[in-house]
Enzyme design. Structure first.
Site, PDB file in Angstrom:
ATOM      1  N   SER A 254       6.638   6.987  -0.666  1.00 28.90           N
ATOM      2  CA  SER A 254       5.858   5.882  -0.317  1.00 28.90           C
ATOM      3  C   SER A 254       6.019   4.871  -1.483  1.00 28.90           C
ATOM      4  O   SER A 254       6.641   5.237  -2.579  1.00 28.90           O
ATOM      5  CB  SER A 254       4.545   6.300  -0.120  1.00 28.90           C
ATOM      6  OG  SER A 254       3.900   6.475  -1.464  1.00 28.90           O
ATOM      7  N   LYS A 255       5.298   3.682  -1.518  1.00 29.67           N
ATOM      8  CA  LYS A 255       5.494   2.699  -2.392  1.00 29.67           C
ATOM      9  C   LYS A 255       5.174   3.177  -3.641  1.00 29.67           C
ATOM     10  O   LYS A 255       5.685   2.575  -4.646  1.00 29.67           O
ATOM     11  CB  LYS A 255       4.345   1.349  -2.057  1.00 29.67           C
ATOM     12  CG  LYS A 255       5.350   0.619  -1.001  1.00 29.67           C
ATOM     13  CD  LYS A 255       4.844  -0.778  -0.913  1.00 29.67           C
ATOM     14  CE  LYS A 255       5.875  -1.689  -0.050  1.00 29.67           C
ATOM     15  NZ  LYS A 255       5.043  -2.632   0.548  1.00 29.67           N
ATOM     16  N   ARG A 256       4.133   4.030  -3.904  1.00 29.57           N
ATOM     17  CA  ARG A 256       3.964   4.740  -5.277  1.00 29.57           C
ATOM     18  C   ARG A 256       5.093   5.239  -5.793  1.00 29.57           C
ATOM     19  O   ARG A 256       5.048   5.231  -7.150  1.00 29.57           O
ATOM     20  CB  ARG A 256       3.001   6.178  -5.008  1.00 29.57           C
ATOM     21  CG  ARG A 256       1.392   5.656  -5.043  1.00 29.57           C
ATOM     22  CD  ARG A 256       0.689   6.985  -4.888  1.00 29.57           C
ATOM     23  NE  ARG A 256       1.155   7.792  -3.657  1.00 29.57           N
ATOM     24  CZ  ARG A 256       1.697   8.894  -3.846  1.00 29.57           C
ATOM     25  NH1 ARG A 256       1.923   9.438  -5.163  1.00 29.57           N
ATOM     26  NH2 ARG A 256       2.215   9.699  -2.891  1.00 29.57           N
ATOM     27  N   HIS A 257       6.070   5.506  -5.098  1.00 28.29           N
ATOM     28  CA  HIS A 257       7.379   6.143  -5.668  1.00 28.29           C
ATOM     29  C   HIS A 257       8.215   4.875  -6.364  1.00 28.29           C
ATOM     30  O   HIS A 257       9.384   5.178  -6.673  1.00 28.29           O
ATOM     31  CB  HIS A 257       8.053   6.920  -4.973  1.00 28.29           C
ATOM     32  CG  HIS A 257       7.297   8.394  -4.385  1.00 28.29           C
ATOM     33  ND1 HIS A 257       6.866   8.054  -3.441  1.00 28.29           N
ATOM     34  CD2 HIS A 257       7.051   9.364  -5.153  1.00 28.29           C
ATOM     35  CE1 HIS A 257       6.112   9.362  -3.217  1.00 28.29           C
ATOM     36  NE2 HIS A 257       6.273  10.028  -4.429  1.00 28.29           N
ATOM     37  N   GLY A 258       7.770   3.690  -5.998  1.00 23.84           N
ATOM     38  CA  GLY A 258       8.901   2.375  -6.563  1.00 23.84           C
ATOM     39  C   GLY A 258       9.333   2.035  -5.220  1.00 23.84           C
ATOM     40  O   GLY A 258       8.634   1.713  -4.263  1.00 23.84           O
TER      41      GLY A 258
END
Ligand code: GLU
Length: 499
Positions: A254-258
């Site tokens: 997800s966006k948390r991973h960049g």
């Protein structure tokens, strides 16, 4: 139905295109091409509030970027169109009538807030929340009254209350779902648009889809899809649910991973052929150690049965490694063509270089391509080839530019290099090494400060080859300038900067 394999990629044009969507598209495409089947692009815009034409454009671009094509779709047409669900509303009505007549669908008047309240009660009692079937048994009179009250309604599908639904999945194997666990799903919204479940089942049938290949998140939905197929008397396609793609911490990517948007990877400087190869190996492997594989080889060897059930991890470092492999192996001229737009954007190259300048660029690319993982790293790491306006990195300052003996060495080097009649790497090398001998120091003690001065860095390709590709006067100027800056104490290490 003919024996031809027909698969579809069915994205919703909402928001950006996630790398997981591209993965699904790729696996459909690989299967279709391997089987000599048809790849269909179907746009599932049943979320009428969130669907946008910009998002649709992003989907086209993402697919085209890694070189996927489709045999039928909104832009190319085909026998089974239209391929955009919002253009098929009448078709869904026909199938709805069939369900209503068979008593397998009913009008539901429950308001969203009422549903939420009731779900809350179920949660409080420890029951998994589902639609409680309140409107399932309404009489026609009761429905009339509710309509007269001005209540809006949607249509729900009456699912089976008992037994199990069995899915034979090519990748996941046999999966059974308990029918009592799901409530009746909405199939037509109050807006009269179909929901995903309904439109998907009708279209998979009408478009004669033989294999539904999609992300494993959709596996639970398949329970509803199979029941809808049974209720409508439709054939069930073969299902293949692809494993999850996780981030490096093993949670869903997800966006948390960049970066997760396809465009992010484009911007970061990944080559489409490397991304194609990398994504193909997420959840599938040719069964041996092969990793860098040409597209044709992947198509030849691809099989759904060889796909992994367990999740795969999107390892960014591995993706960069693979990209670096593609850059290394690519012909320098071809790579220069990919790099030119980025260099122009940075103001480092002119859009229409002369033949001579182009040849020079190809040589620079040839020298650098072994060591740059991404197109963008070429631009940042290779900046000094194009301009004298580069930064002196902290490591270069710490190791070579903060020493008392450096300015003198650089100045003697200037004297020698200025006199050279030939500007080629053997001559430059002879001069640099000759100087080291005269000074009775190791060659490294001249080479490193020289590199630090001419490029601002401590690492890079062969110093003599790179100097050859720079202009003689330019190199001399850089050495002089650096000597002066060192003397003036301007190249002291930067205290607060982490390397
Ligand atoms: N529109 C769905 C999605 O984007 C497609 C799911 C399916 O392939 O059935 O996830």
């Amino acid at each position: 139905m003919s024996g031809q394999v027909r698969v579809r990629f069915a994205p919703a044009p909402t928001g950006y295109m996630h790398i997981g969507n591209l993965h699904t598209a790729l696996f459909n495409w690989l299967f279709a091409r391997r089987q000599g089947g048809a790849m269909i692009l179907r746009i599932e815009d049943t979320d009428e509030l969130r669907s946008t034409s910009d998002a649709l454009e992003v989907i086209y671009q993402g697919l085209k970027w890694i070189g996927l094509d489709w045999d039928e779709g909104p832009d190319v047409g085909g026998e089974y169109g239209p391929y955009v669900q919002s253009e098929r509303l009448d078709i869904y009505q026909e199938y709805l009538q069939q369900l209503l007549e068979a008593g397998r669908a009913y009008e539901c008047f429950c308001r969203p807030e009422e549903l939420e309240e009731r779900r809350e009660v179920m949660r409080a009692r420890g029951i998994p929340p589902k639609y409680d079937g309140r409107c399932a048994q309404l009489s026609e009179d009761e429905r009339e009254d509710l309509r007269a009250e001005g209540r809006e309604s949607c249509i729900r599908f009456r699912v089976k209350e008992t037994g199990t639904t069995v899915i034979q999945d090519i990748i996941q194997g046999e999966v059974c779902y308990d029918n009592s666990l799901i409530g009746d799903p909405v199939i037509i919204k109050t807006s009269s648009f179909p929901t995903y479940h309904f439109a998907c089942v009708v279209d998979d049938h009408l478009m004669q889809i033989t294999h539904v290949i999609r992300a494993v998140e959709h596996l639970p939905n398949t329970q509803i899809h199979i029941q809808l197929q049974e209720a409508l008397g439709l054939q069930t396609p073969q299902y293949a649910h692809l494993p999850l793609v996780l981030g490096e911490d093993r949670s869903k990517l997800s966006k948390r991973h960049g970066a997760v948007a396809v465009t992010d990877y484009q911007e970061q400087g990944f080559l489409p052929e490397a991304m194609f190869n990398f994504l193909a190996l997420l959840g599938w492997s040719p069964g041996d150690e092969q990793e860098v594989m040409a597209r044709e080889r992947i198509v030849e060897q691809f099989s759904l049965a060889a796909c992994d059930k367990s999740p795969s991890v999107f390892d960014v470092q591995k993706a960069e490694w693979m990209n670096g492999e593609y850059m290394k192996r690519m012909d320098a001229e071809q790579l220069a063509e990919r790099l030119l737009p980025l260099l122009v954007e940075e103001g480092l190259m002119e859009p229409q270089p002369s033949a001579q300048r182009w040849q020079w660029l190809v040589q620079v690319v040839d020298l650098m391509k072994e060591r740059t993982p991404l197109l963008t790293t070429f631009v940042t790491w290779g900046r000094y080839f194009f301009t004298g306006d580069y930064e002196y990195e902290n490591r270069a300052r710490q190791k070579w530019l903060n020493r008392e003996d450096t300015p003198e060495k650089l100045e003697v080097l200037v004297e020698r290099l200025q006199l050279l009649q030939a500007w080629d790497h053997p001559t430059i090398e002879g001069t640099v090494r000759g100087l080291a001998e005269e000074l009775e120091v190791s060659a490294a003690k001249v080479i490193h400060p020289c590199r630090a001065a001419v490029t601002g860095t401590t690492i890079g390709p062969s110093l003599f080859h790179l100097m050859e590709l720079l202009d003689q006067d330019d190199v001399v100027g850089r050495l002089q300038r650096t000597a002066q800056l060192v003397r003036a104490g301007e190249l002291a290490p930067l205290p607060n900067e982490n390397e």
